[in-house]
Design an enzyme around this catalytic site. Sequence first.
Site: not given
Ligand SMILES: NC(=O)c1ccc[n+]([C@@H]2O[C@H](COP(=O)([O-])OP(=O)(O)OC[C@H]3O[C@@H](n4cnc5c(N)ncnc54)[C@H](OP(=O)(O)O)[C@@H]3O)[C@@H](O)[C@H]2O)c1
Length: 328
Positions: A22-24, A26, A28, A166, A195
Amino acid sequence: MGGHQSFPRVTLPKERVVIVTGANTGIGYETAKWIAMMGATVILACRFEERAREAMTKMNAEFQAEKDRKTEGVVDYPELRIEFMKLDCASLQSVMDFVKEFKNSGRQLHVLVCNAGIGLHKQAYTDEGYELMFQVNYLSQYLLAAHLLPIMKTSGEDCRIVLVSSEAHRYSEFNLDRIQGKHCNEQNFGRVLFYGNSKAFQIMQMFSMNRRLQNSNVTVLSLHPGMVETEVSRNFKDMKTFTVLTTLTKFVGQMKNPFEGAETTINAAVNPALKGVRDVYYTDCKPATIHNRVTNTQNQESLWTYTQECLKKGAFLPDDIVKCLEGE
Ligand SMILES: NC(=O)c1ccc[n+]([C@@H]2O[C@H](COP(=O)([O-])OP(=O)(O)OC[C@H]3O[C@@H](n4cnc5c(N)ncnc54)[C@H](OP(=O)(O)O)[C@@H]3O)[C@@H](O)[C@H]2O)c1
């Protein structure tokens, strides 16, 4: 006390191979970019090639700007050593295809960052029949780690699996009979609960894996990145309480930007001081407490068995991989 902590700006050799799921976008995106800017070869494991390639172009542009600014810790390569490989965590078959391609590359693997995730999704099931957040956030990335473990075990010292969990792990339950939410309907499916469960399972995976990897070169760490403004909210824009919470968090200034949100992950992946460290859950780059439902060894072992049963059903976990997982 202690002030803001970040990751040390170390130089990483190009031979150090890191996979970020998920590096594209946020957290990642920033994780992959910074680890690559410190010199490592980084594989962006993403489900959509176009989104990943756009991200790679943007990363290289930002890298040039950091070089021009002479930012501390940024290497002087002409371009980042970043590559795309397709991985859809909603499909166990896609994980297997990824593993095959990676093995065929003959590469070593030093760090696996399990970051891909979806938040607070409505009740939904994958083609393989698992609750979507369970499979994307936990099961598929457990399978990925399981199959990459033999490579990591022969990749030299200080290999790490970093699980981006999380604080939502606190809002979980441990009940294997209800784990797939089949007892729920669309109206009473607890999106926060499911979740939270998926995030709790990642931390439980850390403990169970570490128990079996005690005498190996591979360590497992987990973390909470903070409340980070990313695309994670795309699945719950319809939930009013979360809109209010997000607005309030922004107002009191606790919302992190994606770089700040990635600092704890990057620290877990690269900080030399964490060599050999196991079983720690970090927030703000510091060790943090974990809910006792999750630190319960019996729960961890029940989940471990359940997980392997799920994966053995589809013949995704052959005996040699199970042996490697069990520390043999
Ligand atoms: N943001 C927060 O406040 C927060 C807080 C606690 C924990 N987290 C955790 O941090 C991690 C990153 O989250 P983020 O906030 O950066 O969210 P994000 O911006 O939505 O990024 C999530 C990444 O995961 C990828 N992904 C989703 N479904 C996928 C699938 N089926 N196969 C492969 N890749 C997939 C997305 O790809 P696409 O672009 O293709 O969808 C995107 O690259 C997550 O595990 C999240 O639970 C985030």
